[in-house]
Design an enzyme around this catalytic site. Structure first.
Site, PDB file in Angstrom:
ATOM      1  N   ASP A 326      36.747 -61.893  73.674  1.00  0.00           N
ATOM      2  CA  ASP A 326      35.791 -62.102  72.981  1.00  0.00           C
ATOM      3  C   ASP A 326      34.950 -63.799  73.294  1.00  0.00           C
ATOM      4  OD1 ASP A 326      34.958 -59.107  72.228  1.00  0.00           O
ATOM      5  OD2 ASP A 326      36.407 -60.141  70.063  1.00  0.00           O
ATOM      6  N   ASP A 632      37.933 -56.867  68.019  1.00  0.00           N
ATOM      7  CA  ASP A 632      38.719 -57.176  66.247  1.00  0.00           C
ATOM      8  C   ASP A 632      38.544 -55.959  65.427  1.00  0.00           C
ATOM      9  OD1 ASP A 632      36.630 -58.461  66.672  1.00  0.00           O
ATOM     10  OD2 ASP A 632      36.453 -59.651  66.387  1.00  0.00           O
ATOM     11  N   ASP A 636      36.035 -51.359  68.413  1.00  0.00           N
ATOM     12  CA  ASP A 636      36.934 -52.262  69.814  1.00  0.00           C
ATOM     13  C   ASP A 636      38.404 -51.718  70.165  1.00  0.00           C
ATOM     14  OD1 ASP A 636      35.241 -54.409  69.293  1.00  0.00           O
ATOM     15  OD2 ASP A 636      36.587 -55.742  68.868  1.00  0.00           O
TER      16      ASP A 636
HETATM   17  P1  ATP Z   1      32.115 -61.444  70.054  1.00  0.00           P
HETATM   18  O1  ATP Z   1      31.690 -62.935  70.743  1.00  0.00           O
HETATM   19  O2  ATP Z   1      33.314 -61.898  69.751  1.00  0.00           O
HETATM   20  O3  ATP Z   1      31.699 -60.478  70.136  1.00  0.00           O
HETATM   21  P2  ATP Z   1      29.533 -62.572  67.761  1.00  0.00           P
HETATM   22  O4  ATP Z   1      29.837 -62.638  66.663  1.00  0.00           O
HETATM   23  O5  ATP Z   1      29.274 -62.860  69.033  1.00  0.00           O
HETATM   24  O6  ATP Z   1      30.594 -61.329  68.622  1.00  0.00           O
HETATM   25  P3  ATP Z   1      27.948 -60.089  66.711  1.00  0.00           P
HETATM   26  O7  ATP Z   1      28.891 -59.959  65.827  1.00  0.00           O
HETATM   27  O8  ATP Z   1      28.211 -58.608  67.061  1.00  0.00           O
HETATM   28  O9  ATP Z   1      28.883 -61.080  67.600  1.00  0.00           O
HETATM   29  O10 ATP Z   1      26.977 -60.902  66.909  1.00  0.00           O
HETATM   30  C1  ATP Z   1      26.351 -60.122  67.368  1.00  0.00           C
HETATM   31  C2  ATP Z   1      24.555 -61.277  66.758  1.00  0.00           C
HETATM   32  O11 ATP Z   1      24.199 -60.653  64.961  1.00  0.00           O
HETATM   33  C3  ATP Z   1      24.810 -62.541  66.415  1.00  0.00           C
HETATM   34  O12 ATP Z   1      24.423 -63.229  67.937  1.00  0.00           O
HETATM   35  C4  ATP Z   1      23.949 -62.810  65.626  1.00  0.00           C
HETATM   36  O13 ATP Z   1      22.699 -63.446  66.215  1.00  0.00           O
HETATM   37  C5  ATP Z   1      24.406 -61.787  64.539  1.00  0.00           C
HETATM   38  N1  ATP Z   1      24.977 -61.724  63.689  1.00  0.00           N
HETATM   39  C6  ATP Z   1      26.161 -62.570  63.680  1.00  0.00           C
HETATM   40  N2  ATP Z   1      26.513 -62.201  62.382  1.00  0.00           N
HETATM   41  C7  ATP Z   1      26.376 -61.610  61.627  1.00  0.00           C
HETATM   42  C8  ATP Z   1      25.638 -61.569  60.100  1.00  0.00           C
HETATM   43  N3  ATP Z   1      26.788 -61.640  58.882  1.00  0.00           N
HETATM   44  N4  ATP Z   1      24.543 -60.838  59.134  1.00  0.00           N
HETATM   45  C9  ATP Z   1      23.722 -61.095  60.145  1.00  0.00           C
HETATM   46  N5  ATP Z   1      23.348 -61.519  61.742  1.00  0.00           N
HETATM   47  C10 ATP Z   1      24.794 -61.790  62.284  1.00  0.00           C
END
Ligand code: ATP
Length: 891
Positions: A326, A632, A636
């Site tokens: 990730d 996490d 997953d």
């Molecule tokens: P990883 O890199 O660990 O896979 P990530 O944080 O990049 O995880 P997600 O958490 O699935 O992936 O987030 C995907 C997208 O959703 C992010 O790019 C962001 O634009 C949006 N996002 C993340 N957290 C939130 C939140 N709490 N509320 C709204 N949108 C969110």
């Protein structure tokens, strides 16, 4: 107790707690003492005594004991007692080794024990679930395992899977309303959450009403069977090998005995010698040492913040050829700070680092006062939020999701405070974020009872849900041109490696009913964007490099925007110039076969959902890769389970992901995976090292006897000496080899092939050739002294004994390197130096301490003999090292 039928207030009174502040620490301690820990009792373990006597189960040891008793009857008391003493010491050693292995496995279990978040003294704290007591207020969210039986007080879209208890695999929807009736089935008690069940959706708060064996789980699952210890593939292979070696050792021993009898030795002498030889030559201790070395390795990994949950993973780690990691939190710090804001067609920047709410806003490069549209963007970012900004001492921290924390901090920099928000707005309902929708929504009511929707989420996803856009305080229909403009802005923020969140809005009618998130998350008005930095972890770049050198490919998997992912992957050297980036949409259209064809060229998967991960693992495995995969969330778990090495996050990981994983990273850090792989490779090499040492020693012991019988010589070693060598010279140094530090090239060669046998890479030849030389040198020493002093057999035997021990103690240093003894500094491994020195000291004691001489059949040796002994024992090392030198010099 019918907790489900009571009103919350009555439950609170009955268990004597306070919903607002929870129990005090003092009260909790008192209850813990009074009612015991919150655990299901485990079935009893075999006692220490049983474990000790288990050491005598071994067939050969039994025969040896019988043989000794016979020799005792025949008047050989000294021999008999000495042999029995050695056998008992041996049993003690085996016993302690097994105990130690068991204890460390036990400790591991403790470490990966589940935790709960409880309200104590008015503060939410994380404690091991075993410490929960009746009356504790507990909060939990999707992915958690419920720690005790709870009466639910507050639920937000809560669903819990209770199949462990009810057999029903469809999650049950929960509420906090009381349920009438005394005979409500467990599965219908919708206002209860039971110990051991799994939160699949939403979040909630509950009061603990039962713990330990009083829980519903405790009542049906009488006693928890302790999980059987899993054998690693290597242990299984060694067990098979052990059986083959027993047959060979017994065969050769029989040969020695028959030859001896044929040459005219007394039957009784040969019998005792044969049995001793068999005991010494059968590597019965091998599996136990392997377990100890594995579990000591596991402890070393723990110090490096990697917790092994399944022992076989230690070996598989050494074979890993791909790490799928990730991005957020594992390769980056997950410490988000908003730096760019875009709304009303204007780009703003804001200064400040970390979570301290201090910073200055700039527009078009000039310091500017926050205008109305920006105020609104910042306010919405805080309203649509599930986290809190807190302060401890002087430092600010975020309780919740760092992405949301960054939005709060940005709003606070413009003067918004929590009190002001609470005064003006009420959150009526929340649809939590999930990484499949990539959005989160709240329904808000203001002081004038006007209701509206605020949604935030991944910009490209949210933009599609918007029909209009806010310009100068008014919603305007979004033209195609405007949409392209917004899209270009999103891309330009992402290309700067910024994680971007879009925010949208929609007014609601006063009494408009909301059923689900699909109803609200449509026909929205686009408000603006917030872009945040998430700095890469400083140590990751080097770890990626090291993995590359070790033949391990790193793949970044992220839910983030393709361009953000690409920019960060470039910074971390994950993405080579010819490497490909694939997005979730493309991934969805590919069949597993198609993906298999191209997966070797892809280094970044972006905008993927958790269920894509499974497909990626499968495609990689079909290409023959051994895959390590991190995760996490709840979703997953399937990918983590399918991967050869499933890795969960210790800090942000859900209980479900941890349970599915074979490795847990305490610090959520990519570099820790690399450290674990290095350790895994080293552990395997160390096991090979002591197998090499032990087996070569055993071959030497058998051959010296065999050669002597073929040459019609007297016995070069007496039984007690053979047993001594087995106990003192073999055991300690072999253990110490198991603790050897890694050779400098462990991370400079490709991963081991998973099907590779133990004797691969020349190990078999090394064992046989060296064993032959050890046997030959011992016999030469014996012959040299015996031919000169034919009447002093004991003298010749003492020299042979000393030569055998010395040859092994020198050989042990050879075993530290695949190449040559001169490649490594012997003082790197002080355990080994100490083990060898103490073996040496003990050898001198049995040779020179007069009371022990009759027992061990030794005489004091003059100094000149040691020249012969040391010279002969060291010869093989120089012979073999010399030839290796030449080999290495050749191109
Ligand atoms: P990883 O890199 O660990 O896979 P990530 O944080 O990049 O995880 P997600 O958490 O699935 O992936 O987030 C995907 C997208 O959703 C992010 O790019 C962001 O634009 C949006 N996002 C993340 N957290 C939130 C939140 N709490 N509320 C709204 N949108 C969110």
């Amino acid at each position: 107790m019918n907790w489900h039928a009571l009103r919350i207030h009555d439950v609170e009174k009955k268990v004597n707690t306070n919903m607002a502040s929870g129990l005090t620490e003092k009260e909790a301690k008192k209850r813990l003492k009074q009612f015991g820990t919150n655990e299901l009792k485990e079935a009893k373990k075999p006692s220490a005594l049983l474990l000790f006597f288990g050491q005598f189960k071994d067939f050969m040891v039994l025969i040896l004991l019988i043989a000794t008793v016979i020799s005792g009857f025949l008047g050989e008391y000294v021999d008999a007692i000495a042999i029995i003493a050695i056998v008992i010491i041996n049993a003690f050693l085996g016993f302690f080794q097994e105990r130690r292995a068991e204890k460390s496995l036990e400790a591991l279990k403790q470490l990966s024990a589940p935790e709960s978040i409880v309200l104590r003294n008015g503060e939410w704290v994380k404690i091991p679930s075993t410490q929960l007591v009746v009356g504790d207020i507990v909060k939990f969210s999707s992915g958690d395992r419920i720690g005790a039986d709870l009466r639910l007080v507050e639920v937000k879209g809560l669903e819990i899977e209770e199949s462990a208890l009810t057999g029903e695999s469809i999650p049950s929807e929960k509420s906090s309303e009381p349920i009438e009736g005394d005979h409500v089935q467990l599965g219908d008690r919708h206002n209860m959450a039971f110990m051991g069940t799994l939160v699949t959706k939403g979040s909630g708060v509950g009061i603990v009403v039962a713990t330990g064996m009083n829980t519903a789980m405790g009542q049906i699952a009488d006693l928890l069977q302790s999980a059987p210890t899993m054998m690693t593939p290597l242990q299984r292979k060694l067990e098979q090998l052990g059986k083959i070696l027993i047959v060979i050792a017994l065969g050769l021993t029989c040969l020695v005995v028959m030859l001896g009898v044929w040459q005219g030795h007394a039957l009784y002498d040969m019998f005792l010698a044969g049995v001793s030889l068999a005991v010494a030559a059968i590597p019965e201790g091998l599996p136990a040492i392997v377990t100890v070395v594995l579990s000591l390795g596991v402890q070393r990994m723990m110090k490096k913040k990697a917790i092994v949950r399944k022992l076989p993973a230690v070996e598989t780690l050494g074979c890993a050829s791909v790490i799928c990691s990730d991005k957020t939190g594992t390769m980056t710090e997950n410490k988000m700070t908003v730096t760019h804001l875009w709304t009303n067609r204007k780009m703003w920047t804001v200064t400040g680092t970390g979570y301290e709410p201090k910073g200055t806003f700039y527009c078009d490069g000039r310091e500017s006062k926050v205008d109305q549209p920006l105020q609104q963007l910042l306010l919405f970012g805080w309203l649509c939020n599930h986290s809190q900004l807190k302060k401890k001492g002087r430092t600010y921290y975020i309780d919740g999701d760092p992405t949301e924390g960054a939005l709060i901090v940005a709003a606070a920099k413009a003067g918004w405070t929590e009190e002001r928000m609470k005064k003006e707005f009420v959150i009526e309902h929340e649809f939590p974020f999930d990484s499949v929708r990539k959005m989160m929504t709240v329904i808000v009511k203001d002081r004038m009872n006007r209701r509206f929707v605020v949604t935030k989420g991944a910009p490209d996803v949210l933009l599609e849900k918007c029909r209009s856009i806010f310009i100068d305080g008014k919603a305007q229909l979004m033209s195609g041109h405007e949409r392209k403009y917004v899209q270009a802005t999103i891309d330009s923020l992402a290309a700067q490696a910024l994680r971007t969140i879009a925010i949208a809005y929609k007014p609601l009618q006063a009494n408009e009913k909301i059923l689900n998130e699909m109803d609200v998350e449509k026909e929205l008005t686009f408000v603006g964007l917030q872009g945040m930095i998430d700095p890469p972890r400083p140590e990751v770049k080097q770890a990626v490099e090291e993995c590359k050198r070790a033949g391990i490919k790193t793949i970044m998997i992220t839910g983030d925007h393709v361009l953000t992912a690409k920019a960060i992957a470039r910074k971390l050297n994950v993405l080579p110039s010819n490497g490909k980036v694939m997005d979730g949409a493309t991934l969805s259209t590919l069949s597993i076969e198609e993906l298999e064809e191209m997966v070797d060229d892809v280094y970044v998967f972006a905008r993927v959902s958790p269920e894509h991960k499974l497909k990626i693992v499968q495609a990689l495995q079909r290409r023959g890769h051994i895959v390590a995969m991190t995760g996490d969330g709840v979703n997953d778990a399937p990918a983590i389970k399918t991967a050869n090495i499933g890795i969960a996050m210790g800090i942000t990981g859900t209980d479900v992901s941890k349970e599915a994983a074979s490795l847990v990273l305490l610090d959520d850090n990519f570099a820790t995976i690399k450290a674990a792989i290095k350790e895994g490779r080293n552990i395997y090499e160390n096991i090979r090292k002591f197998i090499r040492y032990l087996l070569a020693s055993n071959v030497g012991e058998i051959l010296v006897m065999l050669f002597a019988m073929i040459l019609a010589l007297p016995l070069p070693l007496v039984p007690i000496q053979i047993l001594w060598v087995n106990l003192v010279t073999d055991g300690l140094p072999a253990m110490a080899l198991g603790l050897d530090p890694a050779e400098e090239n462990v991370m400079k060669r490709p991963p081991r092939h998973p099907k590779e046998g133990i004797f691969a890479r020349g190990l078999g030849w090394k064992i046989i050739s060296r064993g032959f030389l050890i046997g030959a040198m011992t016999l030469i020493a014996f012959i040299v002294v015996y031919t000169r002093n034919p009447n002093e057999l004991v003298y010749a035997q003492t020299v042979a004994f000393a030569t055998l021990v010395m040859a092994q103690l020198i050989h042990v240093f050879d075993c530290r390197s695949e190449r040559s003894v001169f490649d490594r500094n012997p003082f790197e491994n002080m355990y080994l130096v100490l083990a060898v020195l103490s073996s040496l000291l003990l050898l001198l004691v049995v040779i020179y301490y007069p009371p022990l001489q009759p027992i061990f059949h030794t005489v004091a040796l003059p100094l000149t003999d040691w020249l012969l002994i040391v010279g002969l024992s060291a010869l093989p090392t120089f012979l073999l090292a010399g030839s290796l030198f030449q080999k290495r010099k050749r191109p």
